[in-house]
Design a protein around this motif. Structure first.
Motif, PDB file in Angstrom:
ATOM      1  N   PHE A  85     -30.253  37.004  -4.103  1.00 11.77           N
ATOM      2  CA  PHE A  85     -29.436  36.761  -2.910  1.00 11.77           C
ATOM      3  C   PHE A  85     -28.553  35.532  -3.115  1.00 11.77           C
ATOM      4  O   PHE A  85     -27.349  35.569  -2.832  1.00 11.77           O
ATOM      5  N   LEU A  86     -29.124  34.440  -3.635  1.00 11.32           N
ATOM      6  CA  LEU A  86     -28.337  33.223  -3.857  1.00 11.32           C
ATOM      7  C   LEU A  86     -27.240  33.459  -4.885  1.00 11.32           C
ATOM      8  O   LEU A  86     -26.103  32.988  -4.723  1.00 11.32           O
ATOM      9  N   ASN A  87     -27.562  34.180  -5.949  1.00 14.72           N
ATOM     10  CA  ASN A  87     -26.547  34.451  -6.976  1.00 14.72           C
ATOM     11  C   ASN A  87     -25.419  35.322  -6.441  1.00 14.72           C
ATOM     12  O   ASN A  87     -24.259  35.168  -6.834  1.00 14.72           O
ATOM     13  N   ILE A  95     -28.757  14.684  -3.267  1.00 16.95           N
ATOM     14  CA  ILE A  95     -28.276  16.062  -3.237  1.00 16.95           C
ATOM     15  C   ILE A  95     -27.074  16.153  -4.168  1.00 16.95           C
ATOM     16  O   ILE A  95     -26.080  15.435  -3.994  1.00 16.95           O
ATOM     17  N   ILE A  96     -27.191  17.014  -5.182  1.00 20.71           N
ATOM     18  CA  ILE A  96     -26.127  17.184  -6.168  1.00 20.71           C
ATOM     19  C   ILE A  96     -25.554  18.590  -6.025  1.00 20.71           C
ATOM     20  O   ILE A  96     -26.304  19.563  -5.958  1.00 20.71           O
ATOM     21  N   GLN A  97     -24.231  18.685  -5.947  1.00 21.87           N
ATOM     22  CA  GLN A  97     -23.581  19.990  -5.806  1.00 21.87           C
ATOM     23  C   GLN A  97     -23.169  20.536  -7.172  1.00 21.87           C
ATOM     24  O   GLN A  97     -22.678  19.809  -8.032  1.00 21.87           O
ATOM     25  N   TYR A  98     -23.397  21.848  -7.345  1.00 23.75           N
ATOM     26  CA  TYR A  98     -23.005  22.570  -8.552  1.00 23.75           C
ATOM     27  C   TYR A  98     -22.149  23.762  -8.142  1.00 23.75           C
ATOM     28  O   TYR A  98     -22.393  24.379  -7.096  1.00 23.75           O
ATOM     29  N   THR A  99     -21.188  24.129  -8.965  1.00 20.59           N
ATOM     30  CA  THR A  99     -20.348  25.298  -8.710  1.00 20.59           C
ATOM     31  C   THR A  99     -21.053  26.550  -9.232  1.00 20.59           C
ATOM     32  O   THR A  99     -21.613  26.546 -10.323  1.00 20.59           O
ATOM     33  N   GLY A 100     -21.033  27.622  -8.424  1.00 21.35           N
ATOM     34  CA  GLY A 100     -21.641  28.884  -8.825  1.00 21.35           C
ATOM     35  C   GLY A 100     -22.943  29.153  -8.101  1.00 21.35           C
ATOM     36  O   GLY A 100     -23.294  28.467  -7.135  1.00 21.35           O
ATOM     37  N   GLY A 101     -23.657  30.185  -8.574  1.00 19.35           N
ATOM     38  CA  GLY A 101     -24.909  30.576  -7.953  1.00 19.35           C
ATOM     39  C   GLY A 101     -26.096  29.810  -8.520  1.00 19.35           C
ATOM     40  O   GLY A 101     -25.946  28.832  -9.260  1.00 19.35           O
ATOM     41  N   TYR A 102     -27.289  30.295  -8.197  1.00 19.69           N
ATOM     42  CA  TYR A 102     -28.507  29.589  -8.588  1.00 19.69           C
ATOM     43  C   TYR A 102     -28.656  29.516 -10.106  1.00 19.69           C
ATOM     44  O   TYR A 102     -28.969  28.450 -10.656  1.00 19.69           O
TER      45      TYR A 102
END
Length: 531
Positions: free
Chosen positions: A212-214, A228-235
């Motif tokens: 679901f997250l992907n 809290i670190i943000q990343y681009t893309g899915g899990y």
């Protein structure tokens, strides 16, 4: 705009996150990840305004859709009204308008107020509210005859779907969804994916469903290292980026440490001699090359490994014309099948179709199953030679009696195991130190779930029957379970709505569709291609 600035949350000496500053932009869909206890739900409550942060500021949009976790808060309201309550301004205007219309006589002030209220109702699309709410409910498999019923008459899974419709109602500018796929079947999850992927506001979602997250997320906001670190893309993209970043720092540190060792050797040899200027320059170089500090991650991964004491016979299970019902309704009508050793069967279908009922019927009298609530209504079930079943019930709390420590309860499943061996298995499922002495009646849902996996690992059955095993697991534990089931050499019957589990584990599919059960021999990808 949904944003936080210098937000901190601690519980005693434990820091969940400290001085967090981050922004969640419109049009982006963020997965909020981190292990159980890392502060995901706490952070979500801070964003929703339900919990006050200890320091910092929170900026929220005017309309915020929130998935409510309290299933009983709306029991006295109609289902359709519960959904409309998702738009607070509209619901308040409708209540005040109806109160004025209920008066025998209206004053001039009432008339003026009524005009204002009708304006709010119009601006908030109140004249199509019931139709809009009905569309959401239909999409989440709450049929029209249920729309007029009270929430208190619905089952738990149905209530969750109504509360999800409430969060989505009224076109909020941002959505906060805490475990929205819990108690949803695959069709409802697919509907929700499509809805969120076409939603133009901000989405922040907590979920243990990797697939679901992907599929949904454009970004991951990961709670780890007390920030809290943000990343681009899915899990999966986040896991890869996080692993690569840490590996790069570790490799760089290793090279720095080698260089520092060489410099320190030079300093030790010549510090008392005539080469003081060279020694001083190398000391400065040592200070400059100090390794980057690696914060300690709060991620804890359980180690799940299912073994067999001995294999079963080749013909594991044969059943004919099995029937089963609940609440006076027959949901399984004359289903027959044969299961061979080593098959891994995923049982799929909408909620209420009878998936758990089928398992309960097949497990009546099954070797190794002691749960009292399993019962066969009709038909015949024959388990094969040396079959030994390990069972994880959907309502697994009923399987764990109160009044025992975890160690004492587990001892019965392997009388030959020492206390140290039992504590070792508990440690694999992240129970540390003296936690094994904790009484069974005080365990949280997640702790009781992990204890059930300890039981299965001690039993070493050659048949695993798992009914919705992922509901109380975090993502790390779900991934560990997935890997363990792929490696398991025994036979598996699995009820789940986790698509990654079905796709990566199952070798056979039982699809429930109304009164019909399709028995498909093949993997999920082949099943979808033929559907």
């Amino acid at each position: 705009m949904l944003a936080v600035q210098n937000v901190t949350m601690r519980y005693g000496a434990k820091i969940l996150f400290e001085n967090v500053t981050t922004t969640f932009n419109p049009g982006n869909r963020y997965g909020l990840t981190g292990p159980n206890g890392s502060g995901k739900s706490t952070f979500m409550k801070i964003l929703a305004g339900e919990l006050e942060q200890q320091t910092g500021l929170v900026q929220r949009p005017r309309k915020l859709g929130i998935l409510r976790q309290d299933q009983f808060a709306f029991d006295q309201f109609r289902v359709i009204d519960t959904v409309i309550m998702g738009n607070k301004a509209l619901w308040k205007a409708l209540e005040e308008r109806d109160a004025i219309y209920a008066k025998e006589e209206m004053s001039d002030a009432d008339g003026m107020l009524l005009g204002e209220l009708e304006g709010i109702v119009g601006d908030e699309d109140g004249y199509t509210a019931e139709a809009d709410a009905a569309i959401l409910l239909d999409g989440l498999d709450i049929p029209e005859p249920m729309h007029e019923r009270k929430m208190g008459e619905l089952q738990g899974g149905q209530k969750v779907r109504v509360l999800l419709a409430q969060a989505l109602f009224g076109r909020p500018q941002a959505l906060l969804l805490d475990e929205p796929t819990n108690h949803l079947d695959l069709e409802s999850i697919h509907w929700l994916k499509e809805f969120l992927c076409h939603y133009d506001g901000t989405v922040l979602v907590i979920s243990h469903d990797r697939h679901f997250l992907n599929a949904v997320c454009t970004h991951i906001a990961d709670i780890d290292f007390q920030t809290i670190i943000q990343y681009t893309g899915g899990y999966d993209d986040m896991v890869m980026a996080k692993t690569q970043t840490r590996s790069r720092i570790e490799s760089d540190n290793e090279q720095r440490e080698k260089k520092i060792a060489q410099l320190n050797e030079f300093i030790a040899r010549f510090s008392a001699g005539t080469r003081s200027s060279q020694v001083n320059s190398r000391r400065k170089e040592v200070e400059r090359l100090a390794p980057s500090e690696l914060s300690r991650s709060n991620i804890q991964r359980p180690f799940i490994k299912f073994e067999q004491k001995r294999p079963s016979g080749k013909h594991l299970l044969e059943f004919e014309k099995v029937t089963k019902g609940y609440a006076g309704t027959e949901v399984i009508k004359g289903f027959s099948a044969t299961i061979m050793r080593g098959e891994k069967i995923a049982i799929m279908g909408r909620n209420g179709m009878g998936k758990s009922s089928l398992l309960n019927a097949l497990l009546d009298g099954a070797p190794g199953v002691t749960e009292p609530f399993v019962k066969l209504d009709g038909g015949s079930v024959r388990w094969g030679h040396e079959a030994q079943v390990g069972y994880f019930a959907q309502d697994f709390r009923e399987s764990i009696p109160p009044g025992l420590s975890m160690v004492d309860w587990l001892r019965q499943f392997d009388p030959d195991a020492t206390v140290e061996q039992i504590r070792g298995v508990l440690g694999q499922m992240l129970f540390r130190g003296e936690e094994g002495t904790k009484k069974t009646e005080v365990l949280s849902g997640g702790e009781a779930c992990r204890l059930m996996f300890c039981k299965l690992m001690l039993q070493k059955p050659n048949v695993l029957v798992l009914d919705e095993p992922t509901n109380h697991l975090d993502l790390e534990a779900v991934v560990a379970l997935n890997m363990a089931l792929q490696k398991y050499e025994g036979t598996l019957l699995l009820v789940t709505h986790d698509e990654d589990l079905i796709d990566e584990v199952a070798t056979r599919i039982w699809q429930f569709d109304g009164q019909k059960i399709t028995d498909f021999h093949g993997v999920y990808e082949e099943f979808l291609a033929k559907a």
